[in-house]
Design an enzyme around this catalytic site. Structure first.
Site, PDB file in Angstrom:
ATOM      1  N   SER A  60       0.859  -1.188   0.000  1.00  0.00           N
ATOM      2  CA  SER A  60       0.000   0.000   0.000  1.00  0.00           C
ATOM      3  C   SER A  60       0.891   1.233   0.000  1.00  0.00           C
ATOM      4  CB  SER A  60      -0.863  -0.011   1.252  1.00  0.00           C
ATOM      5  OG  SER A  60      -1.421   1.277   1.459  1.00  0.00           O
ATOM      6  N   LYS A 106       2.233  -4.007   6.466  1.00  0.00           N
ATOM      7  CA  LYS A 106       2.542  -4.095   5.028  1.00  0.00           C
ATOM      8  C   LYS A 106       4.049  -4.003   4.778  1.00  0.00           C
ATOM      9  CE  LYS A 106      -1.434  -4.805   3.081  1.00  0.00           C
ATOM     10  NZ  LYS A 106      -1.659  -6.025   2.279  1.00  0.00           N
TER      11      LYS A 106
HETATM   12  O1  GFB Z   1      -9.727   7.148   2.001  1.00  0.00           O
HETATM   13  P1  GFB Z   1      -9.355   7.503   3.389  1.00  0.00           P
HETATM   14  O2  GFB Z   1     -10.177   6.928   4.467  1.00  0.00           O
HETATM   15  O3  GFB Z   1      -7.875   7.049   3.710  1.00  0.00           O
HETATM   16  O4  GFB Z   1      -9.389   9.099   3.556  1.00  0.00           O
HETATM   17  P2  GFB Z   1      -6.374   7.603   3.583  1.00  0.00           P
HETATM   18  C1  GFB Z   1      -8.799   9.979   2.651  1.00  0.00           C
HETATM   19  C2  GFB Z   1      -9.130  11.403   2.998  1.00  0.00           C
HETATM   20  O5  GFB Z   1     -10.519  11.654   2.730  1.00  0.00           O
HETATM   21  C3  GFB Z   1      -8.921  11.814   4.463  1.00  0.00           C
HETATM   22  C4  GFB Z   1     -11.129  12.294   3.837  1.00  0.00           C
HETATM   23  O6  GFB Z   1      -8.406  13.124   4.513  1.00  0.00           O
HETATM   24  C5  GFB Z   1     -10.346  11.762   5.030  1.00  0.00           C
HETATM   25  O7  GFB Z   1     -10.515  12.594   6.174  1.00  0.00           O
HETATM   26  N1  GFB Z   1     -12.580  12.008   3.865  1.00  0.00           N
HETATM   27  C6  GFB Z   1     -13.555  12.916   3.645  1.00  0.00           C
HETATM   28  C7  GFB Z   1     -13.167  10.834   4.136  1.00  0.00           C
HETATM   29  N2  GFB Z   1     -14.775  12.369   3.801  1.00  0.00           N
HETATM   30  C8  GFB Z   1     -14.560  11.064   4.103  1.00  0.00           C
HETATM   31  C9  GFB Z   1     -15.449   9.970   4.364  1.00  0.00           C
HETATM   32  O8  GFB Z   1     -16.673  10.108   4.375  1.00  0.00           O
HETATM   33  N3  GFB Z   1     -14.868   8.756   4.597  1.00  0.00           N
HETATM   34  C10 GFB Z   1     -13.496   8.579   4.601  1.00  0.00           C
HETATM   35  N4  GFB Z   1     -12.995   7.347   4.826  1.00  0.00           N
HETATM   36  N5  GFB Z   1     -12.640   9.605   4.389  1.00  0.00           N
HETATM   37  C11 GFB Z   1      -5.928   5.123   3.902  1.00  0.00           C
HETATM   38  C12 GFB Z   1      -5.337   4.269   4.983  1.00  0.00           C
HETATM   39  O9  GFB Z   1      -5.589   6.397   4.207  1.00  0.00           O
HETATM   40  O10 GFB Z   1      -5.407   4.838   2.652  1.00  0.00           O
HETATM   41  C13 GFB Z   1      -5.357   2.866   4.640  1.00  0.00           C
HETATM   42  O11 GFB Z   1      -6.015   4.533   6.193  1.00  0.00           O
HETATM   43  C14 GFB Z   1      -4.923   2.607   3.210  1.00  0.00           C
HETATM   44  O12 GFB Z   1      -4.526   2.213   5.522  1.00  0.00           O
HETATM   45  C15 GFB Z   1      -5.578   3.541   2.226  1.00  0.00           C
HETATM   46  O13 GFB Z   1      -3.533   2.710   3.113  1.00  0.00           O
HETATM   47  C16 GFB Z   1      -5.050   3.380   0.829  1.00  0.00           C
HETATM   48  O14 GFB Z   1      -6.008   7.827   2.150  1.00  0.00           O
HETATM   49  O15 GFB Z   1      -6.142   8.768   4.475  1.00  0.00           O
END
Ligand code: GFB
Length: 311
Positions: free
Chosen positions: A108, A141
């Protein structure tokens, strides 16, 4: 890898594993082996070893993992580190012991330091502190990459590792609490349009930048590397293009026909400020992605309407 090779796809029900099965079949590889979760717990080394001894897969795609968005990572740190470490150790060890010809491990982009120079080159691994919201997953990972390299060095296992950027597409998890941002926003916009709501809540400030790759592109890259790459050096897989979370929300709003307001919830974490992969190593090998983000979002939106929204 030949079209009749026995290929075990671990995690065949997931977003990535199911896309890799589709891509393999499309390219004529139809001797695929898989197991349901209740048939084989890959965290169990003895059960995994028995399965490998009985089935004798020649090739392995290790796409089984405990995954989730920023909140799920922060809420279940023990599951994210334990499940992933356990799956990696039992599958890679069994593959080496049973003479698997080649194994592909999926990492990742969150393995890289939080403040790695952008776009992030593979050489940035282990050069600085990790992003705290997903360090448990990242550590597991990184351990998987090192396991693959150690088994290559000591036991001659042809294990390769690819590092995908943020993925999305049909078959994703759309649960608002545990999902990644792209499916979460598809669901929130859909709910808002249906309810006639004037506002959709977006977590964080909207300023973090992320890169999104359609899972079918990732799957094609995985099959490409299975066929053409035999080094222990990790390979980034992405588009080389990123956008802010606000821009992503606006793009999804247009696809969904949502014309209301975006509200940014500052009580939710932003995570890493930017995570854009340098994909020159993969491009130099002769592979590039095909799906443009707006097309991929439109397709994922239609998939969500047909498969999840009516439930
Ligand atoms: O996709 P996400 O959860 O993961 O969040 P990461 C990306 C960004 O989108 C963050 C914002 O800044 C979140 O605060 N965001 C806005 C939201 N609205 C939302 C929502 O409704 N749901 C979510 N989930 N986010 C992940 C890792 O990081 O990336 C994993 O936690 C993995 O381990 C994945 O590596 C690829 O991109 O921040």
């Amino acid at each position: 890898m030949e079209t009749n090779s026995r290929i075990f796809v671990a995690g065949h029900r997931g977003l990535v594993g199911s896309a890799i099965c589709r891509s393999l079949r499309r390219q004529g590889f139809d001797n695929l082996i898989s197991r349901e979760l209740d048939e084989l717990d890959l965290r169990d080394p003895a059960a995994t070893r028995r399965f490998f001894a009985a089935e004798q897969p020649e090739f392995v795609v290790l796409a089984a993992a405990k995954v989730g968005g920023i909140l799920a990572n922060a809420t279940f740190p023990a599951d994210f580190i334990f499940d992933n470490l356990a799956i990696e150790t039992s599958v890679i060890d069994a593959a080496a012991r049973e003479g698997v010809r080649k194994l592909l491990f999926l990492g990742s982009s969150c393995i890289y330091p939080r403040l790695a120079p952008q776009p992030i080159r593979e050489e940035s691994l282990l050069t600085g502190p990790l992003e705290p919201t997903n360090e448990w997953y990242a550590i597991a990972k990184i351990a998987g990459i090192k396991l693959a390299q150690a088994y290559r060095a000591q036991h001659g296992l042809n294990a390769i590792s690819l590092m995908p950027t943020n993925l999305y597409g049909p078959g994703d998890n759309f649960d608002p609490q545990s999902s990644h941002v792209l499916p979460a926003l598809i669901r929130k916009m859909h709910d808002a349009v249906r309810a006639g709501a004037g506002e959709v809540v977006v977590w964080g400030s909207g300023t973090p930048r992320r890169e999104f790759l359609h899972v079918d592109d990732l799957a094609d890259a995985a099959v490409f590397l299975m066929l053409h790459y035999d080094s222990g050096e990790i390979v980034n897989v992405g588009t080389g293009v990123d956008l802010t979370i606000r821009e992503l929300a606006e793009t999804i709003a247009r696809a969904a026909g949502f014309t209301g307001k975006l509200a940014f919830d500052a009580s939710k974490p932003d995570g890493t400020p930017r995570k854009l992969l340098d994909v020159s190593r993969l491009t130099a090998l002769g592979w590039k992605p095909k799906v443009a983000l707006v097309d991929g979002i439109a397709e994922t939106w239609r998939w969500y309407l047909a498969n999840i929204a009516h439930e």
